[in-house]
Design a protein around this motif. Structure first.
Motif, short mmCIF file in Angstrom:
data_model
loop_
_atom_site.label_atom_id
_atom_site.label_comp_id
_atom_site.label_asym_id
_atom_site.label_seq_id
_atom_site.Cartn_x
_atom_site.Cartn_y
_atom_site.Cartn_z
N GLU A 1 0.80 -1.23 0.00
CA GLU A 1 0.00 0.00 0.00
C GLU A 1 0.83 1.28 0.00
OE1 GLU A 1 -0.82 -2.71 1.34
OE2 GLU A 1 -2.97 -3.08 1.16
N HIS A 2 2.09 1.21 0.43
CA HIS A 2 2.93 2.42 0.40
C HIS A 2 3.30 2.75 -1.05
CE1 HIS A 2 3.54 3.42 4.60
NE2 HIS A 2 3.75 2.14 4.89
N THR A 3 3.53 4.05 -1.31
CA THR A 3 3.86 4.49 -2.66
C THR A 3 5.28 5.06 -2.76
OG1 THR A 3 2.89 6.67 -2.23
CG2 THR A 3 1.46 4.98 -3.21
N SER A 4 6.08 4.83 -1.71
CA SER A 4 7.47 5.25 -1.72
C SER A 4 8.25 4.30 -0.81
CB SER A 4 7.59 6.70 -1.24
OG SER A 4 8.92 7.17 -1.42
N ALA A 5 9.56 4.49 -0.77
CA ALA A 5 10.43 3.58 -0.01
C ALA A 5 10.00 3.50 1.46
CB ALA A 5 11.87 4.05 -0.09
N VAL A 6 10.12 2.31 2.02
CA VAL A 6 9.74 2.08 3.41
C VAL A 6 10.98 1.73 4.22
CG1 VAL A 6 8.27 0.80 5.01
CG2 VAL A 6 7.47 1.25 2.67
N LYS A 7 11.40 2.69 5.02
CA LYS A 7 12.52 2.47 5.94
C LYS A 7 12.04 2.37 7.38
CE LYS A 7 16.51 4.97 7.80
NZ LYS A 7 17.24 6.25 7.74
N ALA A 8 11.01 3.17 7.73
CA ALA A 8 10.52 3.25 9.11
C ALA A 8 9.64 2.05 9.44
CB ALA A 8 9.73 4.54 9.31
N LEU A 9 10.09 1.25 10.39
CA LEU A 9 9.36 0.06 10.84
C LEU A 9 9.41 0.02 12.36
CD1 LEU A 9 11.14 -2.51 8.49
CD2 LEU A 9 8.84 -1.61 8.11
#
Length: 366
Positions: free
Chosen positions: A222-230
């Motif tokens: 569902e995200h539309t950009s890079a996912v670093k924050a978890l």
């Protein structure tokens, strides 16, 4: 028929006693609720950190359980002992292997993993300032993310691979997860050590189960950009918060048992990190353009409790102190700031009166 005189002389019916009012437990608790906690809006301390990489995809800051903060500045890893106020240089790597691209403390706060641009990973005993070994993890390029799970060190590479390494044995590669098409920029093991969340530059979040070898549980797109924050929730099992980079700017909450997205909060800016409080039901997010701020949210309402401003460029990395009160933030403005965000710092100081103010003797590092 009763006469008027008989009615006068008849004994009066006793008035029933007034029942003592008992407040419902919830109302009583509301009346007894403690006053709102004061959240300082300005940083407690600031340090200059020259040569900090302005790279969203790296992970260059971590705070260990022994109250030592590690930060990588280009080719060098520095350690700040918050209990003593002392600074040491752990290692400066060679030009052909550096720069440093990720760091992560093991749970015991003694051993530090250092990921390198060359695809190698070094394991350091920080109590003795001694390198224990160098892992050739099988990555084709830089290792930008690391996550310990007991004696298993998980590495994420620019090649999109995720590799579990057993640091006790010579043949350390245990298994490899293949679920990202671009570099892995975020890795987090759940509190139980059973599930791994990975985020990538391909905008994908994958959930892996340790007991099912390399088979992923969910692919979340569902995200539309890079996912670093978890960030795995410390008080609710199977709740994961994720943040999207520039072009997305949302925080999403997931039920990792079902893979369902429970809520989406639009922040309006790049989300570089997420930290749950281990004292309150609160979540802290760090951001880039336009305000370069840290935002404290109340969960689950996601009402903003505070916005912390001080950085002049995007916040890239954050770390939580062992006492759960202080957050360190490092930004592209080459500043490291310390914020009393969670809980009551005064109570934390009273509980440990022998510990001096963190970093009171440190003003800058080069």
């Amino acid at each position: 028929m009763i006469s008027r005189q008989q009615r006068r002389n008849r004994p009066q019916t006793p008035t029933p006693p007034v029942a003592t009012q008992t407040l419902p437990v919830g109302i009583y608790q509301q009346q007894q609720r403690k006053p709102p906690r004061h959240i300082p809006k300005t940083f407690e301390r600031m340090l200059d950190v020259h040569d900090l990489a302005d790279d969203f995809y790296l992970n260059l800051l971590d705070w260990g359980t022994d109250n030592v903060l590690a930060i990588a500045l280009y080719h060098t890893v520095y350690l700040w002992d918050a209990s003593k106020g002392s600074t040491t240089e752990l290692v400066t790597v060679d030009e052909d292997t550096g720069p440093v691209t990720s760091i992560n403390w093991a749970a015991d706060g003694r051993y530090l993993a250092v990921g390198l641009n060359s695809s190698q990973v070094q394991i350091w005993d920080c109590a003795d300032c001694r390198r224990l070994r160098t892992l050739e993890c099988g990555h084709a390029s830089r290792v930008g993310s690391l996550a310990w799970n007991d004696l298993i060190l998980t590495t994420g590479g620019m090649d999109g691979k995720i590799i579990n390494n057993d640091v006790r044995v010579r043949s350390h590669v245990v298994n490899t997860y293949r679920g990202h098409t671009l570099q892995v920029c975020g890795l987090k093991w759940s509190g139980s050590g059973q599930h791994l969340a990975s985020g990538g530059n391909d905008n994908v979040v994958n959930i892996w189960d340790r007991s099912t070898s390399t088979q992923r549980l969910h692919r979340l797109v569902e995200h539309t950009s890079a996912v670093k924050a978890l960030a795995w929730c410390p008080f609710q099992t199977n709740l994961l918060a994720t943040g999207g980079g520039e072009g997305d700017g949302s925080i999403k909450f997931w039920n990792t048992r079902t893979g369902a997205c429970l809520n989406t909060v639009e922040t309006g800016s790049q989300v570089s990190s997420l930290l749950w409080s281990n004292k309150e039901r609160e979540l802290l997010s760090s951001h880039g353009f336009t305000q370069n701020q840290l935002t404290l949210w109340k969960y689950p309402s996601m009402v903003k409790m505070a916005e912390l401003n001080g950085h002049t460029s995007r916040v890239l990395y954050t770390a939580l102190s062992p006492n759960g009160c202080t957050v360190a933030s490092a930004a592209a403005d080459e500043r490291l700031m310390f914020w009393n965000v969670f809980g009551d710092p005064e109570n934390a100081k009273k509980a440990a009166p022998k510990v001096p103010e963190p970093f009171s003797h440190v003003n800058r590092i080069r």
